[in-house]
Design an enzyme around this catalytic site. Structure first.
Site, PDB file in Angstrom:
ATOM      1  N   SER A  60       0.876  -1.157   0.000  1.00 44.74           N
ATOM      2  CA  SER A  60       0.000   0.000   0.000  1.00 44.74           C
ATOM      3  C   SER A  60       0.916   1.210   0.000  1.00 44.74           C
ATOM      4  CB  SER A  60      -0.894  -0.011   1.243  1.00 44.74           C
ATOM      5  OG  SER A  60      -1.893   0.973   1.107  1.00 44.74           O
ATOM      6  N   GLU A  61       0.788   2.089  -1.018  1.00 42.15           N
ATOM      7  CA  GLU A  61       1.835   3.082  -1.240  1.00 42.15           C
ATOM      8  C   GLU A  61       1.893   4.173  -0.170  1.00 42.15           C
ATOM      9  OE1 GLU A  61      -0.660   2.493  -3.384  1.00 42.15           O
ATOM     10  OE2 GLU A  61      -1.445   4.338  -4.280  1.00 42.15           O
ATOM     11  N   ASN A  62       0.924   4.205   0.737  1.00 40.11           N
ATOM     12  CA  ASN A  62       1.045   5.142   1.854  1.00 40.11           C
ATOM     13  C   ASN A  62       2.012   4.635   2.926  1.00 40.11           C
ATOM     14  OD1 ASN A  62      -1.123   3.221   2.102  1.00 40.11           O
ATOM     15  ND2 ASN A  62      -1.744   4.226   3.979  1.00 40.11           N
TER      16      ASN A  62
END
Lengths: 234, 208
Positions: B45-47
């Site tokens: 998840s790119e966060n």
């Protein structure tokens, strides 16, 4: 040197001025410096430029500074959750510079690391590349992006010790680390200040050298999209 | 019968191989996680997370634990967390094997448009431009035509691009196409769909 301040307003005392450039941590409403944003609202500082991945929602996060028209410009990757933002943007009351999310993070990291520019493949051949220097390396084209050097960084962490060493929790770390490093001054709000020596030195996420002032407070930590599964599915 | 959303997601899951680190976009791509079976796949998840788990049980939501769509999620025993600069360093650095993304348009050169419709409210590209520029393989999952019946597989994208020459494979409700030299190549056809139907629904040049 004493870094701990009694409340968010005191922690920002003497740091705010009209037209300043602020880098803020957070992703969506997760890990945003909610107390410091509230204090900036109360201070009434005008014409602010924010580098922040998102713009909050109408009544929380940077959204509260849009309500009071204190924001002149946003540098963000995604602003879809904020109706007041869209209204001001379409009415041309607000400037908006879209940055790809990774480019924004790297611009902050670079600024904090003393790197004024870097080359990236992200955005080549898109509107993001318009007007930017292009350069080929090993047969591939890259564009130059500039480091962000902000007047002030505001971030939210889970725990701090009195020297400013910070520990974040789960995905609330996000932009807080790169944002903290790219400000001339960094103010961190935390859920808990713990005694010196009680944080494992091997597990510090952001060394205290990057943090000038700390304030402890109680956080709402609002959830933007509450998604669950039913217990019987287990 | 063309594939439905779940069948498209199941077909996309076949693209993922044991041991891969993968980023799934919002919409149908999110459903791909339901079909990986026994394969050892780590979702990014790119966060700032590797090893994304399912939604939490009611009452166990944690404001500090969300995915890139801002939804509450859970962690797994393999999970690691990191900051956004590190997250996109692994994306840009080619460490993520594949991204599965939705799209508004794809063209025969592999150009992708999925972030902006001029004149309509612009929300932003988020991490999409970084993902398509950086990951090893870009797999688009989308309907073959839009709600007006127009092909979404074009000779040339008309909307502002997310990336140029970035798409490797397209999975639609009608079948699977690869971006190859000279155009798109049909590699699979959904059961009950004919090759003529796919060709008729594809504006892009289809090579043999």
């Amino acid at each position: 040197m004493k870094k701990i301040y009694g409340n968010a307003a005191e922690a920002l005392d003497g740091l705010l001025h009209d037209g300043m450039f602020i880098a803020a941590g957070g992703f969506g409403l997760c890990g945003i410096p909610e107390l410091l944003l509230e204090a900036i609202k109360d201070a009434g500082t005008q014409d602010l430029t924010f580098a922040s991945n998102n713009a909050g929602v109408d009544d929380f996060g940077i959204g509260i500074l849009l309500q009071t028209k204190q924001v002149k410009k946003m540098i963000s990757s995604y602003v879809g959750e904020n109706a007041e933002f869209m209204r001001q943007y379409l009415a041309e009351e607000l400037e908006l510079e879209f940055n790809p999310q990774g480019t924004l993070a790297e611009r902050m990291r670079a600024g904090g690391a003393g790197i004024p520019g870097f080359y990236t493949k992200t955005g080549v051949g898109t509107v993001i590349a318009d007007g930017k220097e292009h350069k080929d390396f090993n047969g591939e084209t890259y564009i130059m992006e500039e480091g962000i050097f902000a007047d002030l960084a505001i971030v939210k962490a889970w725990k701090a010790d009195d020297t400013g060493n910070l520990v974040f929790r789960k995905t609330a770390r996000n932009f807080n680390v790169p944002a903290a490093t790219c400000g001339k001054i960094c103010v961190a709000e935390v859920e808990e200040i713990v005694p010196r020596g009680s944080l494992d030195p091997d597990s510090i996420h952001l060394p205290g050298i990057y943090v000038n002032r700390i304030v402890q407070g109680s956080h709402e930590k609002r959830i933007e999209q509450r998604t669950t599964r039913k217990t019987e599915e287990a | 019968m063309p594939w439905d959303r779940n069948q498209m997601a199941a077909r996309a899951a076949q693209e993922l191989e044991d041991g891969m680190y993968v980023n799934l976009g919002i919409g149908i791509p999110t459903l791909v996680a339901n079909y990986v079976g026994d394969k050892d796949i780590t979702l990014q998840s790119e966060n700032g997370m590797l090893g994304m788990g399912p939604f939490p049980f009611e009452g166990e939501e944690d404001a500090d634990l969300i995915n890139a769509g801002k939804q509450t999620i859970t962690e797994l025993s393999r999970t690691s967390y990191f900051d956004s600069a590190t997250s996109f360093a692994m994306i840009r650095g080619g460490k993520i094997a594949a991204a599965v993304l939705g799209a508004m348009e794809v063209d025969e050169e592999g150009d992708l448009a999925n972030w902006m419709i001029p004149g309509v409210l612009v929300k932003g590209m988020g991490g999409a431009m970084d993902l398509v520029a950086g990951v090893g393989r870009v797999i688009v999952v989308m309907d073959h035509t839009n709600k007006h019946g127009k092909s979404k597989l074009l000779k040339k994208c008309t909307l502002p691009l997310t990336g140029k020459r970035v798409v490797n494979r397209i999975i639609t409700n009608l079948g699977v196409l690869d971006v190859v030299e000279g155009g798109l190549k049909i590699v699979e056809i959904a059961e009950g769909v004919t090759e003529d139907e796919i060709r008729a629904a594809t504006e892009a040049n289809v090579v043999n």
